[in-house]
Every structure is written in C-alpha cells, then in structure tokens.
Design an enzyme around this catalytic site. Sequence first.
Site, PDB file in Angstrom:
ATOM      1  CB  ILE A   1      14.964  57.991  49.728  1.00 11.14           C
ATOM      2  CG1 ILE A   1      14.424  58.503  51.036  1.00 11.14           C
ATOM      3  CG2 ILE A   1      15.157  56.492  49.752  1.00 11.14           C
ATOM      4  CD1 ILE A   1      12.985  58.057  51.314  1.00 11.14           C
TER       5      ILE A   1
ATOM      6  CG  ASN B   1      19.729  48.703  39.157  1.00  5.80           C
ATOM      7  OD1 ASN B   1      20.789  48.596  38.565  1.00  5.80           O
ATOM      8  ND2 ASN B   1      19.603  49.389  40.277  1.00  5.80           N
TER       9      ASN B   1
ATOM     10  CG  HIS C   1      14.180  53.821  38.962  1.00  4.40           C
ATOM     11  ND1 HIS C   1      13.239  52.825  39.075  1.00  4.40           N
ATOM     12  CD2 HIS C   1      15.246  53.433  39.698  1.00  4.40           C
ATOM     13  CE1 HIS C   1      13.704  51.865  39.852  1.00  4.40           C
ATOM     14  NE2 HIS C   1      14.931  52.194  40.237  1.00  4.40           N
TER      15      HIS C   1
ATOM     16  CG  HIS D   1      19.763  54.439  39.994  1.00  2.00           C
ATOM     17  ND1 HIS D   1      19.588  54.624  41.351  1.00  2.00           N
ATOM     18  CD2 HIS D   1      19.069  53.328  39.684  1.00  2.00           C
ATOM     19  CE1 HIS D   1      18.817  53.649  41.833  1.00  2.00           C
ATOM     20  NE2 HIS D   1      18.494  52.845  40.842  1.00  2.00           N
TER      21      HIS D   1
HETATM   22  P1  DGP Z   1      16.349  50.309  42.275  1.00  2.00           P
HETATM   23  O1  DGP Z   1      17.023  49.449  43.307  1.00  2.00           O
HETATM   24  O2  DGP Z   1      17.168  50.444  41.010  1.00  2.00           O
HETATM   25  O3  DGP Z   1      14.930  49.883  41.995  1.00  2.00           O
HETATM   26  O4  DGP Z   1      16.306  51.756  42.896  1.00  2.00           O
HETATM   27  C1  DGP Z   1      15.240  52.252  43.646  1.00  2.00           C
HETATM   28  C2  DGP Z   1      15.723  53.504  44.306  1.00  2.00           C
HETATM   29  O5  DGP Z   1      14.597  54.236  44.731  1.00  2.00           O
HETATM   30  C3  DGP Z   1      16.591  53.280  45.535  1.00  2.00           C
HETATM   31  O6  DGP Z   1      17.905  53.793  45.287  1.00  2.00           O
HETATM   32  C4  DGP Z   1      15.912  54.063  46.642  1.00  2.00           C
HETATM   33  C5  DGP Z   1      14.924  54.925  45.906  1.00  2.00           C
HETATM   34  N1  DGP Z   1      13.666  55.144  46.589  1.00  2.00           N
HETATM   35  C6  DGP Z   1      12.807  54.183  47.017  1.00  2.00           C
HETATM   36  N2  DGP Z   1      11.728  54.747  47.573  1.00  2.00           N
HETATM   37  C7  DGP Z   1      11.910  56.090  47.481  1.00  2.00           C
HETATM   38  C8  DGP Z   1      11.132  57.207  47.879  1.00  2.00           C
HETATM   39  O7  DGP Z   1      10.030  57.107  48.434  1.00  2.00           O
HETATM   40  N3  DGP Z   1      11.644  58.445  47.627  1.00  2.00           N
HETATM   41  C9  DGP Z   1      12.850  58.601  47.015  1.00  2.00           C
HETATM   42  N4  DGP Z   1      13.273  59.863  46.798  1.00  2.00           N
HETATM   43  N5  DGP Z   1      13.612  57.572  46.607  1.00  2.00           N
HETATM   44  C10 DGP Z   1      13.140  56.336  46.855  1.00  2.00           C
END
Ligand code: DGP
Length: 121
Positions: free
Chosen positions: A32, A88, A101, A103
């Site tokens: 996002i 992370n 997850h 990235h």
């Molecule tokens: P981290 O900081 O490594 O836990 O990354 C979490 C990521 O998840 C961050 O880059 C933004 C993404 N993210 C959080 N909420 C949502 C969502 O509802 N939809 C999407 N597509 N991404 C999300």
Amino acid sequence: MSAETIFTKIINREIPADIVYEDDQALAFRDINPQAPFHVLIIPKTAIATINDINDSNAAEVGHLYVVAAKLAKEHGFADDGYRVVMNCNNHGGQTVYHIHLHMLAGKAMGWPPYQDTLKV
Ligand code: DGP
C-alpha cells in the site's frame, strides 16, 4: 503464534488488495506504501507472526516465498537486473504487521547499506 492480522483479511478477501500472485501456499499483493516501482508483499497463507516463529515444521512454506519471488522476477522482467527481498522482524527490524511477509522491491537500483544514520556499535 498465529494472531489474525490485516493480511489474513486480505487472504480471505475481506479487504481488497492488488493481488499479483496466488497459489495454495502463498499470496502476493502490491504494498500500500510502495518504496520501489514494483513493491509486493509475498506472504504465506499460514499466519506465522515473526521470523522468530519459523521452525522445521513451517520452513518449507517460508522457503516457498522465495520460489514465488523468483517466479515474479522472471514474469515481470526483473530477474537479470536484480531486485531486493527483505523480511523485517519485530521493532528494531521495522516490522509493523505480525504475519511474516517478504518485501520484494524491484525496478530501480537500491542503495546498501539500508540504514541512513551512521552505524554506532
Ligand atoms: P513491515 O513494516 O515489514 O511490517 O511491512 C508492512 C507493510 O505492509 C508496509 O510496507 C505497508 C504494508 N501494508 C500495511 N497494511 C496494508 C494493507 O492493508 N494493504 C496493503 N496492500 N499493504 C499494507
């Protein structure tokens, strides 16, 4: 540990996401808040909270995330130029969603090391 997060809702289609890949074990969707022209999160369908929760019984599912990254890299034309995959862990690692997850960032050359302040040890 397997507390439900927003990513479980994405897996279950309870909230929308721009999904780029799915199979029986994994899902990949666009971040996002993208940090590269191509920034997707590759997640296991099993909710594993952090890297600290990876063990011999779920290691194959975690390894599969890299198989998906390699597939996406070939499919989207990033395999030769290269890309970055990052996972992370907890507060110091910058983790905000407690469902592991990978990235996958691609489409531009990225700097290394990743931190911007001077490392003091
Ligand atoms: P981290 O900081 O490594 O836990 O990354 C979490 C990521 O998840 C961050 O880059 C933004 C993404 N993210 C959080 N909420 C949502 C969502 O509802 N939809 C999407 N597509 N991404 C999300």
